[in-house]
Design an enzyme around this catalytic site. Structure first.
Site, PDB file in Angstrom:
ATOM      1  CG  ASP A  32      90.669   3.917 111.056  1.00  0.00           C
ATOM      2  OD1 ASP A  32      90.795   2.644 111.113  1.00  0.00           O
ATOM      3  OD2 ASP A  32      89.598   4.315 110.428  1.00  0.00           O
ATOM      4  CG  ASN A  88      81.940   5.618 103.998  1.00  0.00           C
ATOM      5  OD1 ASN A  88      82.264   6.017 102.620  1.00  0.00           O
ATOM      6  ND2 ASN A  88      82.829   4.876 104.564  1.00  0.00           N
ATOM      7  CD  GLN A  95      77.159   6.023 108.672  1.00  0.00           C
ATOM      8  OE1 GLN A  95      75.992   6.060 108.141  1.00  0.00           O
ATOM      9  NE2 GLN A  95      77.263   6.828 109.756  1.00  0.00           N
ATOM     10  CG  HIS A 101      83.266   8.475 110.913  1.00  0.00           C
ATOM     11  ND1 HIS A 101      81.972   7.764 111.167  1.00  0.00           N
ATOM     12  CD2 HIS A 101      83.996   7.625 110.445  1.00  0.00           C
ATOM     13  CE1 HIS A 101      82.038   6.591 110.728  1.00  0.00           C
ATOM     14  NE2 HIS A 101      83.546   6.342 110.122  1.00  0.00           N
ATOM     15  CG  HIS A 103      87.002   7.335 106.687  1.00  0.00           C
ATOM     16  ND1 HIS A 103      87.804   6.396 107.582  1.00  0.00           N
ATOM     17  CD2 HIS A 103      85.835   6.853 106.948  1.00  0.00           C
ATOM     18  CE1 HIS A 103      86.794   5.483 108.158  1.00  0.00           C
ATOM     19  NE2 HIS A 103      85.629   5.987 107.832  1.00  0.00           N
TER      20      HIS A 103
END
Length: 136
Positions: A32, A88, A95, A101, A103
């Protein structure tokens, strides 16, 4: 299916450079760019689904298998003390990119992050009403 205007479709399919930790024909796992902790990564399917609601069941099951593989490697190589998996769905849930996706946030004692919520205190009757609403 891919969306031409989706940044995560472009990253997952190699059109935008990323710090890739893992990739195969279905997924790319990247670091990230705004990490919550050292080693914070994103599991991104190559095929577009806006959120969990749109994600095919087969892909959904493969996400967790892949996350476990990456989590074991993170624990071994980063020596983290724990790990958060956060996913999310929708603006209300935080989100910000409309492409599913997951995390993966390695956690370290005293890392200063506060990932959590204030627990509610529902009555047994309120819990039962919600249970019925969801199941009936």
């Amino acid at each position: 299916m891919r969306k031409d205007d989706c940044i995560f479709c472009k990253i997952a399919n190699g059109e935008i450079p990323s710090k890739t930790l893992y990739e195969d024909e279905r997924f790319r796992v990247i670091l990230d760019l705004g990490p919550a902790a050292r080693g914070h990564a994103l599991v991104i399917p190559r095929e577009h689904a806006s959120d969990l609601y749109e994600l095919p069941e087969e892909t959904a099951s493969q996400v967790l298998v892949l996350a476990k593989k990456i989590a074991v490697r993170m624990a071994d190589k980063l020596h983290c003390d724990g790990l958060n998996l956060i996913q999310n769905n929708g603006e209300a849930a935080g989100q910000t990119v409309p492409h599913f996706h997951l995390h993966m946030i390695p956690r370290y004692l005293k890392d200063g992050q506060k990932i959590g919520w204030v627990p509610g205190k529902p009555t047994q009757e309120e819990l039962e009403a919600v249970r019925k609403q969801i199941t009936e």
